[in-house]
Enzyme design. Structure first.
Site, PDB file in Angstrom:
ATOM      1  N   VAL A   1     -25.421  26.290 -11.106  1.00 29.05           N
ATOM      2  CA  VAL A   1     -25.280  26.288 -12.569  1.00 29.05           C
ATOM      3  C   VAL A   1     -23.808  26.212 -12.977  1.00 29.05           C
ATOM      4  O   VAL A   1     -23.435  25.403 -13.845  1.00 29.05           O
ATOM      5  CB  VAL A   1     -25.953  27.540 -13.179  1.00 29.05           C
ATOM      6  CG1 VAL A   1     -25.847  27.511 -14.694  1.00 29.05           C
ATOM      7  CG2 VAL A   1     -27.415  27.631 -12.757  1.00 29.05           C
TER       8      VAL A   1
ATOM      9  N   LYS B   1     -31.492  36.049 -15.800  1.00 30.27           N
ATOM     10  CA  LYS B   1     -32.711  36.679 -16.350  1.00 30.27           C
ATOM     11  C   LYS B   1     -32.963  38.043 -15.727  1.00 30.27           C
ATOM     12  O   LYS B   1     -33.427  38.969 -16.391  1.00 30.27           O
ATOM     13  CB  LYS B   1     -33.922  35.775 -16.135  1.00 30.27           C
ATOM     14  CG  LYS B   1     -34.385  35.665 -14.700  1.00 30.27           C
ATOM     15  CD  LYS B   1     -34.872  34.298 -14.367  1.00 30.27           C
ATOM     16  CE  LYS B   1     -33.944  33.733 -13.318  1.00 30.27           C
ATOM     17  NZ  LYS B   1     -34.137  32.382 -12.951  1.00 30.27           N
TER      18      LYS B   1
ATOM     19  N   GLU C   1     -29.384  31.761 -23.395  1.00 32.09           N
ATOM     20  CA  GLU C   1     -30.414  30.727 -23.525  1.00 32.09           C
ATOM     21  C   GLU C   1     -30.959  30.267 -22.167  1.00 32.09           C
ATOM     22  O   GLU C   1     -32.151  29.989 -22.004  1.00 32.09           O
ATOM     23  CB  GLU C   1     -29.829  29.524 -24.275  1.00 32.09           C
ATOM     24  CG  GLU C   1     -30.821  28.439 -24.587  1.00 32.09           C
ATOM     25  CD  GLU C   1     -31.971  28.931 -25.444  1.00 32.09           C
ATOM     26  OE1 GLU C   1     -31.754  29.193 -26.625  1.00 32.09           O
ATOM     27  OE2 GLU C   1     -33.091  29.067 -24.917  1.00 32.09           O
TER      28      GLU C   1
ATOM     29  N   VAL D   1     -34.145  32.092 -19.655  1.00 29.74           N
ATOM     30  CA  VAL D   1     -35.607  31.949 -19.684  1.00 29.74           C
ATOM     31  C   VAL D   1     -35.963  30.474 -19.765  1.00 29.74           C
ATOM     32  O   VAL D   1     -35.578  29.783 -20.702  1.00 29.74           O
ATOM     33  CB  VAL D   1     -36.221  32.710 -20.880  1.00 29.74           C
ATOM     34  CG1 VAL D   1     -37.721  32.482 -20.947  1.00 29.74           C
ATOM     35  CG2 VAL D   1     -35.929  34.201 -20.761  1.00 29.74           C
TER      36      VAL D   1
ATOM     37  N   ILE E   1     -35.255  24.843 -21.588  1.00 26.59           N
ATOM     38  CA  ILE E   1     -36.037  24.893 -22.836  1.00 26.59           C
ATOM     39  C   ILE E   1     -35.351  25.854 -23.813  1.00 26.59           C
ATOM     40  O   ILE E   1     -35.105  27.005 -23.458  1.00 26.59           O
ATOM     41  CB  ILE E   1     -37.484  25.393 -22.572  1.00 26.59           C
ATOM     42  CG1 ILE E   1     -38.165  24.522 -21.513  1.00 26.59           C
ATOM     43  CG2 ILE E   1     -38.291  25.411 -23.856  1.00 26.59           C
ATOM     44  CD1 ILE E   1     -39.571  24.988 -21.142  1.00 26.59           C
TER      45      ILE E   1
ATOM     46  N   GLU F   1     -35.895  30.199  -5.380  1.00 28.20           N
ATOM     47  CA  GLU F   1     -34.726  31.085  -5.434  1.00 28.20           C
ATOM     48  C   GLU F   1     -34.301  31.380  -3.996  1.00 28.20           C
ATOM     49  O   GLU F   1     -35.070  31.148  -3.049  1.00 28.20           O
ATOM     50  CB  GLU F   1     -35.098  32.408  -6.115  1.00 28.20           C
ATOM     51  CG  GLU F   1     -35.468  32.303  -7.580  1.00 28.20           C
ATOM     52  CD  GLU F   1     -34.274  32.419  -8.512  1.00 28.20           C
ATOM     53  OE1 GLU F   1     -33.241  32.956  -8.117  1.00 28.20           O
ATOM     54  OE2 GLU F   1     -34.378  31.944  -9.661  1.00 28.20           O
TER      55      GLU F   1
ATOM     56  N   ASP G   1     -39.994  36.517 -10.809  1.00 29.19           N
ATOM     57  CA  ASP G   1     -39.091  35.719 -11.649  1.00 29.19           C
ATOM     58  C   ASP G   1     -39.768  35.462 -13.007  1.00 29.19           C
ATOM     59  O   ASP G   1     -39.151  35.643 -14.067  1.00 29.19           O
ATOM     60  CB  ASP G   1     -38.786  34.398 -10.921  1.00 29.19           C
ATOM     61  CG  ASP G   1     -38.005  33.426 -11.767  1.00 29.19           C
ATOM     62  OD1 ASP G   1     -36.781  33.574 -11.853  1.00 29.19           O
ATOM     63  OD2 ASP G   1     -38.627  32.513 -12.352  1.00 29.19           O
TER      64      ASP G   1
ATOM     65  N   LYS H   1     -38.761  36.860 -17.003  1.00 31.19           N
ATOM     66  CA  LYS H   1     -38.682  36.011 -18.201  1.00 31.19           C
ATOM     67  C   LYS H   1     -39.660  36.497 -19.266  1.00 31.19           C
ATOM     68  O   LYS H   1     -39.350  36.530 -20.457  1.00 31.19           O
ATOM     69  CB  LYS H   1     -38.988  34.558 -17.824  1.00 31.19           C
ATOM     70  CG  LYS H   1     -37.938  33.955 -16.904  1.00 31.19           C
ATOM     71  CD  LYS H   1     -38.440  32.668 -16.275  1.00 31.19           C
ATOM     72  CE  LYS H   1     -37.422  32.081 -15.332  1.00 31.19           C
ATOM     73  NZ  LYS H   1     -37.959  31.012 -14.486  1.00 31.19           N
TER      74      LYS H   1
ATOM     75  N   GLY I   1     -32.722  23.959 -12.395  1.00 29.86           N
ATOM     76  CA  GLY I   1     -31.925  22.812 -11.959  1.00 29.86           C
ATOM     77  C   GLY I   1     -30.546  22.860 -12.590  1.00 29.86           C
ATOM     78  O   GLY I   1     -30.333  23.503 -13.618  1.00 29.86           O
TER      79      GLY I   1
END
Ligand SMILES: NC(=O)c1ccc[n+]([C@@H]2O[C@H](COP(=O)([O-])OP(=O)(O)OC[C@H]3O[C@@H](n4cnc5c(N)ncnc54)[C@H](OP(=O)(O)O)[C@@H]3O)[C@@H](O)[C@H]2O)c1
Length: 490
Positions: free
Chosen positions: A47, A164, A197, A200, A204, A258, A269, A273, A372
């Protein structure tokens, strides 16, 4: 470069009331920013690397999107600075193992009157011109990451995170620290902002939507596919008849799992969320460990045969939270038999989806990439841009009291039993179900199969669990009994 340097130095005081922009373009070709936010990223992996890349690639557009605020990445903190990276640090950015490169300095000291005094009596250090004022935490984990996030907030720095696990683990504490950080801001200083953002369903924009578009609405139910790895595996198991183990190996090879895949396949996971969404949708803080959680490891290819053949559906790992109409709320994560006609049945591969039923908007559906590099980094960048505009919404907008949480829930259930031939199996099963007040809707068996399936009428999960335990104690039962709810079409 010189001109840019002067402008960087001009970032000062009073939030968005910065020094005006001068010339039209920087030495790097981007429009000159009237102000600059100095971004520090903790984590330069999947990320973090994506965030660096997007901020660089979209540099010009982002200055326009922020209303003239430049975003300069000053430091990326990693575990091993010598490791080769699949991204390039922009000019002026250090890649370092030193967290102080990001956490150093105290933004609060740069506002208003010089002297701010901590409750302990010591004075705030002033933020130097090069000190980071916007921290992006994308290292993961709940220990060091928590220190990073809390320290940054307490220093008056805005924080964006994709973590998260951290939020689900300590949401009330984070809320308190954000409030404390804001209370400590001097008069006229901007709000300390907190964005998550990406935490979760990756790409989206569900957090922002919940915190803004649903504040005037009353959510009655929320359910979704919140883990890309398991949805990829379930899609494969159904389409190709592959075993659970083969699908997990493929998901891992493709980078969908993960680092610890039990977080995915165990449903944990998705549970993290869901716990966050429960707070945003219903305003209720729930200890995530109280949320009933069943993963997908108990599923077998035979379940897909029954789902597809006799029951006209498929199997999805769902996170569900709903009001019970009597002031209570239930939430759970479980594989579920989803009717073919339900929208969630068509969500395949690593895609995520969240369905929201609410009083005003009635039915809303959010679909997109759940993980991703770029989908997740995109959400982080959206938060960074909103921070730069001073426009991130309140992080946990809705809060209500007096809602009783219960982990049990009602549904029709699918129960799959493996057996060895014996006389009186159906009679024994009927007696067990009667003992636990579970009503049988139908009994299904494929010809020449060692398995049979019971579909129950609607009733609490806790009763079906007792039925499963009693069936497992019967001499004719082979191995574990598997059960899951049958989801409604709408
Ligand atoms: N990947 C996704 O699709 C996705 C989606 C949604 C949310 N998230 C969340 O985003 C966060 C990051 O995920 P990721 O996939 O980017 O992880 P990752 O690829 O494993 O990257 C983690 C980064 O953090 C650095 N790091 C780890 N421990 C550190 C420490 N003690 N000190 C300094 N740096 C440290 C690592 O440094 P080295 O590179 O030197 O080891 C690495 O650069 C997690 O909270 C995850 O749950 C990820």
């Amino acid at each position: 470069m010189m001109v840019l340097g002067v402008l960087v130095a001009s970032w000062c005081a009073r939030g968005l009331a910065f020094a005006p922009a001068a010339p039209a373009a920087s030495a790097r070709g981007a429009p000159l920013a009237a102000q600059v936010r100095k971004v520090g990223i903790v984590g330069g992996g999947t990320v973090g690397g994506g965030i660096v890349e997007i901020l660089e690639r979209r540099r010009e557009q982002l200055v326009a999107a922020t209303g003239g605020v430049g975003l300069e990445v000053k430091a990326v903190v990693v575990r091993d600075a010598a490791k080769a990276r699949d991204w390039t640090a922009p000019p002026g950015c250090v890649v370092t193992e030193d967290l102080e490169a990001v956490l150093g300095g105290d933004r609060r000291g740069s506002y208003g009157p010089v002297d701010f005094v901590r409750s302990g009596g010591d004075r705030f250090a002033h933020t130097g011109d090069d000190d980071v004022d916007l921290v992006v935490e994308v290292m993961g984990g709940t220990t060091l990451a928590k220190d990073v996030v809390f320290r940054a907030l307490r220093a008056g720095k805005d924080v964006v995170t994709a973590n998260k696990a951290l939020i689900a683990d300590c949401l009330p504490e984070i809320e308190a620290v954000v409030a404390e950080a804001n209370a400590a801001q001097g008069a006229g200083a901007p709000r300390v902002q907190f964005g998550y953002e990406a935490a979760v369903c990756g790409g989206i924009p569900i957090i922002h939507t919940m915190n803004t578009d649903f504040v005037g609405d009353e959510v009655t139910r929320l359910r979704g596919i919140m883990n890309g790895c398991t949805n990829f595996m379930l899609t494969k198991m159904e389409a190709e008849g592959l075993s659970y183990a083969d699908c997990l190996a493929e998901a891992t090879a493709l980078g969908y799992a993960e680092e610890d895949p039990t977080l995915d396949v165990g449903g944990f996971d998705a549970r993290s969320k869901l716990a966050i969404l429960v707070r945003l949708a219903f305003g209720v803080d729930v200890d995530e460990t109280l949320i009933s959680c069943t993963g997908i490891a108990g599923l077998e290819t035979i379940d897909f045969e029954y789902a597809r053949g006799q029951l006209d559906g498929t199997i999805k790992l769902l996170g569900v939270a709903e009001l019970d109409g009597a002031g209570g709320l239930t939430a759970y994560v479980t594989p579920a038999l989803v009717p073919r006609g339900a929208t969630l049945a068509s969500i395949s591969d690593a895609t995520n989806a969240v369905e929201v039923a609410s009083r005003n908007l009635e039915a809303s559906l959010f679909v997109g990439r759940g993980a991703g590099r770029f989908p997740t980094a995109n959400s982080c960048v959206s938060d960074v841009v909103a921070c730069a505009r001073g426009a991130l919404p309140e992080p946990f907008a809705k809060k209500v009291g007096g809602v009783a949480f219960r982990s049990d829930f009602e549904s029709f259930f699918y129960i799959r039993i493996r057996y060895r031939n014996a006389i009186g199996i159906v009679k024994a099963l009927g007696e067990i179900c009667a003992r636990h007040d579970v009503s049988i809707d139908s009994l299904l068996q494929k010809p020449h199969s060692d398995y049979f399936v019971v579909v129950t009428e609607a009733g609490p999960r806790s009763r079906v669990e007792k039925v499963a335990a009693d069936v497992e104690a019967e001499a004719w039962c082979v191995g574990d009994v598997f059960f899951m709810p049958v989801a409604t079409q709408e």
